[in-house]
Design a protein around this motif. Structure first.
Motif, short mmCIF file in Angstrom:
data_model
loop_
_atom_site.label_atom_id
_atom_site.label_comp_id
_atom_site.label_asym_id
_atom_site.label_seq_id
_atom_site.Cartn_x
_atom_site.Cartn_y
_atom_site.Cartn_z
N ARG A 192 0.98 -1.43 0.04
CA ARG A 192 0.15 0.04 -0.14
C ARG A 192 0.77 1.13 -0.06
O ARG A 192 0.49 2.29 -0.60
N ASN A 193 1.79 1.15 0.93
CA ASN A 193 2.76 2.35 0.73
C ASN A 193 3.59 2.66 -0.51
O ASN A 193 3.47 3.75 -0.89
N ALA A 194 3.79 1.51 -1.12
CA ALA A 194 4.55 1.62 -2.52
C ALA A 194 3.66 2.26 -3.54
O ALA A 194 3.73 3.20 -4.41
N ALA A 195 2.35 1.83 -3.45
CA ALA A 195 1.25 2.24 -4.42
C ALA A 195 0.80 3.70 -4.22
O ALA A 195 0.97 4.47 -5.08
N GLU A 196 0.85 4.15 -2.91
CA GLU A 196 0.60 5.58 -2.38
C GLU A 196 1.79 6.54 -3.08
O GLU A 196 1.87 7.66 -3.75
N ARG A 197 3.02 5.92 -2.75
CA ARG A 197 4.31 6.89 -3.12
C ARG A 197 4.28 6.94 -4.89
O ARG A 197 4.68 8.10 -5.22
N ALA A 198 4.02 6.00 -5.24
CA ALA A 198 4.04 5.84 -6.67
C ALA A 198 2.70 6.54 -7.57
O ALA A 198 2.86 6.83 -8.81
N GLY A 199 1.74 6.72 -6.66
CA GLY A 199 0.66 7.30 -7.17
C GLY A 199 -0.18 6.28 -8.39
O GLY A 199 -0.77 6.70 -9.11
N VAL A 200 -0.21 4.92 -7.96
CA VAL A 200 -0.89 4.15 -8.88
C VAL A 200 -1.54 3.24 -7.87
O VAL A 200 -1.62 3.40 -6.75
N ALA A 201 -2.33 2.29 -8.47
CA ALA A 201 -3.29 1.51 -7.84
C ALA A 201 -2.48 0.14 -7.01
O ALA A 201 -1.37 -0.16 -7.69
#
Length: 214
Positions: A192-201
């Motif tokens: 979830r953190n990786a998705a948030e940082r990258a701005g992706v799903a």
């Protein structure tokens, strides 16, 4: 409906062993209490999944709007509750003239919502108490005519895709947990953190994780 059939065939949860059995029990109670019932939906709130049963004749009809969105928005402020219900009913999914939404509460928390749809305007009049008792719903939370547009049908149509996406994320979480040496809960936070940082799903992160660690 086909999407609910597909989702039921794929759906497994420790809290509800047989969602289809639950649907059929609710269907039996609803039809006995409200013969005009043409559809029902059950939404599992924790999983954000909706399953729908629809009368085949009602399902074959398409929505039939009779006023435009602009007209509706300009008129709605001048309407009392009865007038709003009449206007919404005109714009409803064909075959649906009244609805009731009943939350089911366990240990002080809503766990699912039952939505019933009927073909006549007053199908639920003087019947809500019986439905609440039969279905174990929370009477104070009952809402009538809130979904004349049959929004739960759209959510039920999305259920199979939501399940496929969740399965993709679950597999990726397992791979991350094994590769990094953390618990699955911690791995989910990493995804979830990786998705948030990258701005992706999260599903996009899950695809990358599977490509890296599978």
């Amino acid at each position: 409906m086909p999407q609910s059939r597909e989702a039921l065939d794929e759906y497994v949860t420790p809290s509800l062993d047989d969602v289809e059995a639950l649907l059929r029990v609710i269907e039996g109670w609803a039809v006995r209490t409200v013969p005009e019932c043409v559809a029902l939906s059950v939404t599992l709130l924790d999983e954000d999944l909706t399953f729908t049963l629809v009368d085949s004749e009602a399902a074959s009809r398409a929505p039939v709007p009779t006023v435009t969105e602009v007209e509706a928005s300009s008129e709605v402020h001048a309407l009392d509750e009865l007038g709003w219900a009449d206007m919404a009913r005109e714009r409803a999914f064909a075959g649906i003239a009244s609805t009731v939404s009943l939350p089911v509460v366990e240990h002080g928390r809503a766990v699912l919502t039952i939505d019933l749809y009927a073909s006549t305007a007053h199908a639920f009049h003087d019947r809500i108490d019986g439905l609440v008792e039969a279905l174990g719903a929370w009477q104070a939370g009952a809402v009538t005519n809130a979904d004349l547009g049959f929004e739960t049908l759209r959510r039920a149509e999305e259920a199979p895709e939501r399940l496929r996406e969740q399965r993709l994320v679950d597999v990726a979480v397992g791979l991350v947990a094994a590769h990094v040496g953390v618990t699955t809960d911690e791995a989910l936070i990493l995804v979830r953190n990786a998705a948030e940082r990258a701005g992706v799903a999260e599903t996009q992160v899950a695809v990358v994780a599977q490509a890296l660690f599978a």
